[in-house]
Design a protein around this motif. Structure first.
Motif, PDB file in Angstrom:
ATOM      1  N   THR A 154       0.841  -1.131   0.095  1.00 34.61           N
ATOM      2  CA  THR A 154      -0.031  -0.256   0.009  1.00 34.61           C
ATOM      3  C   THR A 154       0.946   1.171   0.094  1.00 34.61           C
ATOM      4  OG1 THR A 154      -1.773  -1.148   1.333  1.00 34.61           O
ATOM      5  CG2 THR A 154      -1.826   1.388   1.149  1.00 34.61           C
ATOM      6  N   TRP A 155       2.255   1.339   0.830  1.00 31.13           N
ATOM      7  CA  TRP A 155       2.962   2.356   0.878  1.00 31.13           C
ATOM      8  C   TRP A 155       3.525   2.663  -0.603  1.00 31.13           C
ATOM      9  CZ3 TRP A 155       7.811   3.821  -0.499  1.00 31.13           C
ATOM     10  CH2 TRP A 155       8.476   4.864  -0.139  1.00 31.13           C
ATOM     11  N   ASP A 190     -10.646  -3.487  -3.395  1.00 32.78           N
ATOM     12  CA  ASP A 190     -10.694  -2.873  -1.912  1.00 32.78           C
ATOM     13  C   ASP A 190      -9.235  -3.106  -1.218  1.00 32.78           C
ATOM     14  OD1 ASP A 190     -13.467  -2.945  -1.835  1.00 32.78           O
ATOM     15  OD2 ASP A 190     -13.469  -5.191  -1.638  1.00 32.78           O
ATOM     16  N   GLY A 191      -8.092  -2.992  -2.245  1.00 35.05           N
ATOM     17  CA  GLY A 191      -6.684  -2.871  -1.577  1.00 35.05           C
ATOM     18  C   GLY A 191      -5.998  -4.228  -2.009  1.00 35.05           C
ATOM     19  N   LEU A 352      -1.093   2.940   7.901  1.00 38.36           N
ATOM     20  CA  LEU A 352      -2.042   3.961   7.784  1.00 38.36           C
ATOM     21  C   LEU A 352      -2.773   4.116   6.817  1.00 38.36           C
ATOM     22  CD1 LEU A 352      -0.047   6.403   9.940  1.00 38.36           C
ATOM     23  CD2 LEU A 352      -1.820   5.101  10.681  1.00 38.36           C
ATOM     24  N   ARG A 353      -2.214   3.627   5.485  1.00 35.82           N
ATOM     25  CA  ARG A 353      -3.148   3.856   4.328  1.00 35.82           C
ATOM     26  C   ARG A 353      -3.725   2.765   3.747  1.00 35.82           C
ATOM     27  NH1 ARG A 353      -1.303   8.734   2.334  1.00 35.82           N
ATOM     28  NH2 ARG A 353       0.861   9.764   3.281  1.00 35.82           N
ATOM     29  N   VAL A 354      -3.755   1.547   4.564  1.00 35.34           N
ATOM     30  CA  VAL A 354      -4.422   0.443   3.944  1.00 35.34           C
ATOM     31  C   VAL A 354      -6.188   0.602   4.077  1.00 35.34           C
ATOM     32  CG1 VAL A 354      -5.151  -1.984   4.904  1.00 35.34           C
ATOM     33  CG2 VAL A 354      -2.816  -1.272   4.982  1.00 35.34           C
ATOM     34  N   ARG A 355      -6.677   0.443   3.063  1.00 33.90           N
ATOM     35  CA  ARG A 355      -8.137   0.930   2.866  1.00 33.90           C
ATOM     36  C   ARG A 355      -8.794   0.041   4.008  1.00 33.90           C
ATOM     37  NH1 ARG A 355     -10.526   0.380  -2.752  1.00 33.90           N
ATOM     38  NH2 ARG A 355      -8.732   1.862  -2.948  1.00 33.90           N
ATOM     39  N   LYS A 359     -18.711  -1.376   4.265  1.00 32.59           N
ATOM     40  CA  LYS A 359     -19.895  -1.963   3.867  1.00 32.59           C
ATOM     41  C   LYS A 359     -20.243  -1.581   2.193  1.00 32.59           C
ATOM     42  CE  LYS A 359     -21.684  -2.879   8.471  1.00 32.59           C
ATOM     43  NZ  LYS A 359     -22.681  -2.726   9.593  1.00 32.59           N
ATOM     44  N   GLY A 360     -21.057  -2.500   1.528  1.00 29.89           N
ATOM     45  CA  GLY A 360     -21.321  -2.126   0.450  1.00 29.89           C
ATOM     46  C   GLY A 360     -20.539  -2.505  -0.593  1.00 29.89           C
ATOM     47  N   PRO A 361     -20.794  -2.119  -1.830  1.00 27.61           N
ATOM     48  CA  PRO A 361     -20.165  -2.462  -2.955  1.00 27.61           C
ATOM     49  C   PRO A 361     -18.791  -1.794  -3.126  1.00 27.61           C
ATOM     50  CG  PRO A 361     -21.825  -1.127  -3.840  1.00 27.61           C
ATOM     51  CD  PRO A 361     -22.014  -1.547  -2.292  1.00 27.61           C
ATOM     52  N   PRO A 362     -17.636  -2.363  -3.489  1.00 27.88           N
ATOM     53  CA  PRO A 362     -16.252  -1.801  -3.649  1.00 27.88           C
ATOM     54  C   PRO A 362     -16.479  -0.754  -4.786  1.00 27.88           C
ATOM     55  CG  PRO A 362     -16.222  -3.884  -4.408  1.00 27.88           C
ATOM     56  CD  PRO A 362     -17.514  -3.711  -3.764  1.00 27.88           C
TER      57      PRO A 362
END
Length: 860
Positions: A154-155, A190-191, A352-355, A359-362
């Protein structure tokens, strides 16, 4: 409360803990502990003060080493640890470290920080995770655990802005102090998700340290086995302190060798300094790092991902600084690793930047598994003799917005009213007559604008860099382009970074189409946009010129290019091709110059902004060329003209040198001058001629290299003591003087404390070392008391071999002359009055050498 809306990301490591604080306004900064971003994870159970952590713990361990645990993370399965005769829960040790982090976060935030994201190895099961979570919960309250490779990936995708298209995979190579983990992760809506991971619990920086200590034992254990046993198997408090000092110095020396070629490690109890060089370190670390590379290849097989399909190979963890790690990975996998300046902080900030889970669709992002943009009909013609696919770059340019329906035109001042996605993200030269259209999935806005001169440009705005990269890679696939080839500023096809000098602003792909059009698609990584335009083939040159003006390509030379040419003192230079600059990632300027002298057919030079980028590029190129480490090639005689090795100037290391065969029967030499942040690459056709050119004419001038080396020396050269020594060196021999390397000093005069300088070349010898001893007795101990004959060197004895006392002008001492097997002459002399000993190497004619000694070198 002051800490509200603050969050802290924590990477609890084996040797060090790193923490990054996120501010309410989006800023992030590393927390500092005693002025350093790294907090030692060590804990000391002080009988009176309780649990001390960090540098307080390491300091207290000097007097009570039995109460010290340097690596609590390695004890996660133990339950309790015996410190000073008392059992302490591992959770308490971890909690003590986290309390120190929380205290520093509270100090910066102005109040308690209750939300924390902690990272852990992906291989940790529920029980280990619960140990970490239970230790952190009383400290922070709201605790989230994130897998280390997910945080690292993610970084790189967010902070570093690397292109990781949705659906693509990358590898995280995490080499820490205690363990190694290789993970393959895949980018999704979603990451990142972990596809496969492999770990080695006994392959880390500590294991490299152990290999170094074991190597030292082969010398010192033979010298005094009982004293060495006290160091490696300490029982008494004093021996434990000495052992801790040894391991600390070994670690510091190892870390220094990521930036230098030589160092000395203090060996307590023996009161001696053990030399340690980069090549020796590579030999000791090699078997450990080979296991990490084997695990990396295995995890790719586990994930079903080929090395060539990786979107990136990222190095994290403090021990990943070992230059050999990147070189072996590149050599074995064929993928150039990405190295960052502070790999220890990557995981903490990335956490800290991980999504967070929602809830709900991505959110909808471009799907790189499908053709993007959607195919248009028959838009490709022939390129040379090869006919490509009918889906062409014209489709990418025209369908970039994937217009589903046209919206009403919007005047420019209305568009500019948007604070996040208005005209501020469109280059000023493209803001005329903009209108808005319905755009592709994942885009926040699509604008069609007119540039000056009436050319129409489509600009698609995205919310994040990953979506930009996915869109651009779709355009590259549609174009059938090869990365880092051609030049869209000068030819009708190519894909490369831009601009052709300075830091990269983005990438561009261009091509001629079968329908008689020439198209351009380019990204702006700062604005997070993808833009496209096209023109008739007959108007391609004008479109290229217009594009260069829109993207701010400066005329040659820029200030940086001018500075580079000035450093080289070169003539007839022009801007290096953009493909070459792309090959030297991290370079901020590149020039091609006419080679001076003979032996080289072409030469290019590149200037870097950071030493780490220069070293990573050199290591990566050596790995791609499969140039064996430690093989000298500067004489042109290396087998197959293949080798890579550090090189020096009068014992002072300058950088790396690599030789390898090039395309079309050419030979290539590539080298770095680290003090000037400079790399050079030359080609030729004859090995010995090209090597001779490099030794004589490769530039930059020696005087400029020497000045840069001296300015970067620590402390800066010359010091007061070195100035005093230089004052005793005859003026004609004060040529480009430097501070010699520690290994050279040890080789010449042993362990006696000295002040040292090296100068040259002079009229009598290429290299001259001068050593100022603390006393005449110390100088004589170094020179030796053995009488080596009574042949007066000034009388030119047979073979120029002799040694005798001398007396000149009130100065007395001894003078020795010798001739090596290669025919090089040398002189060694002492001065009793000043306690100076000098060494002159690579001398020529004996008569000229003695004349030089009499008039321009010594006695001092």
């Amino acid at each position: 409360m002051g800490g509200e809306a603050y969050r802290v990301g924590v990477d609890f490591g084996t040797s060090n803990t790193a923490a990054v604080l996120a501010f309410p306004d989006g800023r992030v900064r590393p927390l500092l502990f005693d002025g350093s971003p790294l907090l030692p994870s060590a804990v000391h159970a002080d009988p009176e003060a309780g649990l001390l952590v960090g540098r307080d713990a390491t300091h207290a361990a000097r007097t009570r080493p039995d109460c010290f645990e340097p690596h609590p993370k390695r004890c996660v399965d133990d339950g309790t640890v015996l410190l000073g005769g008392v059992s302490v829960a591992v959770g308490d040790l971890i909690g003590a470290v986290l309390k120190r982090v929380a205290a520093e976060a509270e100090r910066v935030a102005g109040g308690p920080v209750s939300e924390a994201v902690l990272t852990c190895p992906v291989a940790w099961g529920p029980r280990r995770q619960e140990v970490l979570r239970s230790a952190a919960a009383p400290v922070f309250g709201d605790v989230t655990l994130v897998a280390e490779p997910v945080a690292a990936a993610t970084w790189f995708a967010t902070v570093a802005g690397r292109r990781v298209p949705a659906g693509s995979s990358l590898m995280v190579y995490d080499l820490g102090a205690g363990t190694f983990d290789a993970s393959v992760v895949r980018s999704g809506p979603d990451g990142f998700e972990v596809l496969a991971t492999r770990g080695l619990p006994d392959a880390g920086g500590l294991d490299v340290d152990a290999a170094i200590v074991e190597a030292f034992g082969e010398t010192y254990g033979v010298r005094d086995s009982e004293t060495w046993k006290r160091l490696v198997q300490p029982r008494e408090p004093a021996d434990r302190r000495a052992s801790r000092t040894l391991w600390d110095d070994v670690r510091a020396g190892k870390e220094l060798l990521s930036r230098a070629a030589h160092t000395t490690v203090h060996v307590p109890l023996f009161d001696d300094g053990a030399p340690l060089g980069r090549e020796q370190l590579d030999g000791l670390a090699g078997p450990i790092l080979e296991r990490t590379v084997a695990a990396s290849r295995a995890v790719l097989d586990d994930a079903g991902v080929a090395p060539a399909d990786l979107a990136g190979l990222f190095l994290v963890g403090g021990s990943s600084r070992l230059p050999l790690a990147a070189a072996l990975l590149h050599q074995r996998l064929g993928v150039a690793p990405t190295v960052v300046e502070q790999p220890e902080l990557v995981v903490a900030e990335g956490s800290l930047r991980v999504r967070p889970a929602v809830k709900g669709p991505p959110p909808v992002l471009p799907d790189p598994s499908q053709s993007w943009p959607p195919p248009a009909s028959d838009l490709i013609g022939e390129s040379g003799q090869r006919r490509r696919s009918r889906r062409r770059l014209a489709a990418a340019a025209l369908a970039l917005a994937v217009v589903l329906g046209s919206a009403a035109a919007v005047v420019a001042d209305q568009l500019s009213g948007s604070t996040s996605d208005g005209l501020s993200r469109v280059p000023p030269a493209l803001r005329d007559g903009c209108r808005e259209s319905t755009g592709m999935a994942g885009a926040t806005r699509t604008l069609t604008c007119r540039a000056k001169g009436g050319r129409e440009v489509t600009v698609v705005l995205f919310a994040d860099q990953a979506a930009v990269d996915a869109a651009y890679q779709g355009a590259v696939r549609e174009a059938g382009a090869t990365a880092s080839e051609g030049d869209c500023g000068a030819t009708d096809s190519g894909e490369h970074r831009y601009p052709a000098t300075g830091p990269a602003a983005g990438r561009v792909v261009c091509g001629a189409n079968g329908d008689g059009a020439f198209s351009l698609v380019w990204t702006d990584q700062r604005a997070r946009t993808v833009a496209s335009t096209r023109a008739d083939a007959a108007d391609a040159a004008a479109l290229r010129a217009a594009w260069l003006s829109w993207t701010g390509a400066p005329a040659f030379p820029t200030a940086e290019e001018r500075a580079l040419v000035d450093v080289l003192a070169a003539n007839d230079c022009a801007r290096a091709s953009v493909a070459d600059l792309d090959d030297f990632q991290g370079a901020t300027a590149g020039v091609r110059c006419d080679p001076q002298g003979t032996g080289a057919t072409s030469v290019s030079y590149f200037r870097f902004g950071e030493l780490s980028a220069l070293q990573s590029t050199m290591d990566a190129h050596a790995a791609v060329a499969k140039a064996p480490t430690g093989v000298a090639c500067q004489d042109g005689k290396a087998p197959g003209f293949l080798g890579s090795r550090r090189y020096d100037l009068r014992s002072v290391e300058l950088g790396a040198l690599m030789c390898h065969p090039g395309p079309r029967s050419t030979l290539v030499m590539q080298w770095s001058v680290e003090s000037l942040l400079l790399a050079g690459r030359a080609t030729g056709t004859d090995a010995e001629s090209l090597s001779a050119w490099w030794r004589i004419d490769s530039g930059p001038p020696v005087a400029k290299v020497v000045a840069a080396v001296n300015a970067r020396a620590v402390p800066a050269f010359p010091t007061t003591e070195e100035n005093a020594l230089l004052a005793r060196v005859p003026k004609r021999s004060q040529v480009d003087c430097l501070r010699p390397s520690r290994e050279q000093i040890r080789s010449n005069v042993g362990t006696e404390p000295v002040v040292a300088v090296v100068c040259g070349p002079t009229s009598g010898a290429q290299i001259v070392f001068y050593y100022q001893f603390q006393s005449q007795a110390a100088m004589r101990r170094s020179y030796g008391t053995e009488v080596r004959g009574n042949d007066d060197c000034t009388k030119l004895p047979e073979g120029f071999e002799g040694e005798s006392p001398y007396q000149r002008g009130g100065v007395t001492g001894r003078l020795r002359c010798a001739t090596g097997e290669d025919g090089n002459r040398r002189l060694i002399w002492t001065s009793d009055q000043s306690a100076i000993q000098a060494f002159a190497f690579r001398g020529g004619d004996p008569t000229a050498m003695i004349d030089w000694w009499r008039h321009d070198a010594g006695p001092t």
